[in-house]
Design an enzyme around this catalytic site. Structure first.
Site, PDB file in Angstrom:
ATOM      1  N   SER A  48       0.653   2.655   8.399  1.00 41.16           N
ATOM      2  CA  SER A  48      -0.775   2.366   8.559  1.00 41.16           C
ATOM      3  C   SER A  48      -1.056   1.252   9.553  1.00 41.16           C
ATOM      4  CB  SER A  48      -1.377   1.993   7.194  1.00 41.16           C
ATOM      5  OG  SER A  48      -0.697   0.884   6.623  1.00 41.16           O
ATOM      6  N   GLY A  61       1.096   4.602   4.564  1.00 41.98           N
ATOM      7  CA  GLY A  61       1.961   4.635   3.397  1.00 41.98           C
ATOM      8  C   GLY A  61       3.386   5.044   3.675  1.00 41.98           C
ATOM      9  N   ASN A  80       6.342  -0.730   4.217  1.00 37.82           N
ATOM     10  CA  ASN A  80       6.164  -0.122   2.897  1.00 37.82           C
ATOM     11  C   ASN A  80       7.457  -0.124   2.077  1.00 37.82           C
ATOM     12  OD1 ASN A  80       3.317   0.656   2.908  1.00 37.82           O
ATOM     13  ND2 ASN A  80       3.899   1.976   4.603  1.00 37.82           N
ATOM     14  N   ASP A  86      -8.673  -6.496   3.174  1.00 32.71           N
ATOM     15  CA  ASP A  86      -7.487  -6.503   2.324  1.00 32.71           C
ATOM     16  C   ASP A  86      -6.489  -7.587   2.719  1.00 32.71           C
ATOM     17  OD1 ASP A  86      -6.203  -5.522   4.608  1.00 32.71           O
ATOM     18  OD2 ASP A  86      -5.907  -3.504   3.803  1.00 32.71           O
ATOM     19  N   HIS A 123      -4.023  -5.374   6.790  1.00 34.57           N
ATOM     20  CA  HIS A 123      -4.087  -4.511   7.968  1.00 34.57           C
ATOM     21  C   HIS A 123      -4.902  -5.149   9.085  1.00 34.57           C
ATOM     22  CE1 HIS A 123      -3.153  -1.647   4.716  1.00 34.57           C
ATOM     23  NE2 HIS A 123      -2.470  -1.019   5.653  1.00 34.57           N
TER      24      HIS A 123
END
Length: 210
Positions: free
Chosen positions: A25, A62, A90, A171, A174
């Site tokens: 991502s 992801g 991840n 968040d 990112h």
């Protein structure tokens, strides 16, 4: 950079160099419009620097290193001169054994080489959530692979972005559009150096024998 641009654009009628951004991502452009994602911004930067290249978005949110390995052949199906490998975040967030990530990355690099393409590693750093031993082991994956295989390394994909609220989404993980621009500013010179080498090699192979 002017020299690199000249070398890369000198061959009349040459096809643009093809760059595949294989990632998760962070490079796919999570929650961003397509024209703000890393591949688009990088391609625009290369064009501004006189480098004729197409950057393909092969990022999947992801994705782990295992996921990247599983879809590598598809991602490179249209051909590739350079693959930017941006994977591992991840694996780390899930606390997977760093040896798994390293083994998957080794296989990815082997397959890229077997297909006649070059690779550029975009590194990742572990958070401290899993302890200092885990962080030390994980953080060493990317420089170790780059050294052992003689590959260009951008040490930390989120350098200058991580921890800066002005450059990340709510968040806090990112990059936002400005954060992506910061990443591009950092990694573009290394990408251009790689493309210069690739372009020079292709031109030499295409030159008629004397």
């Amino acid at each position: 950079m002017i020299l690199a641009a000249g070398l890369l654009s000198s061959a009349a009628g040459a096809e643009p160099l093809r760059v595949v951004a294989l990632g998760d991502s962070l490079s796919a452009g999570y929650m961003l419009p397509a024209d703000a994602a890393f591949p688009f911004q990088l391609e625009r930067r290369l064009a501004a620097d006189g480098v004729d290249a197409k950057v393909v978005n092969a990022g999947v949110s992801g994705d782990t290193t295992g996921g990247g390995l599983a879809r590598l052949a598809f991602a490179m199906g249209g051909g590739a001169d350079l693959v930017i490998v941006e994977l591992g975040a991840n694996d780390m967030l899930r606390g997977l054994d760093p040896r798994i990530a390293e083994n998957n990355l080794e296989k990815i690099l082997d397959q890229i080489k077997a297909k006649g393409a070059s690779a550029l590693l975009a590194g990742m750093l572990a958070s401290g959530n899993f302890g200092p031993a885990y962080k030390t082991r994980f953080d060493a994956i990317f420089p170790d692979l780059a050294t052992s295989r003689g590959l260009p390394l951008y040490p930390f994909f989120l350098a200058g972005v991580s921890g800066d609220k002005a450059l990340t989404l709510p968040d806090g993980l990112h990059p936002n559009a400005k954060g992506v621009a910061r990443i591009v500013d950092g990694i573009a010179p290394l990408v251009e150096e790689s493309l210069k080498r690739i372009g020079s090699a292709k031109a030499a192979r295409a030159a008629p024998d004397r």
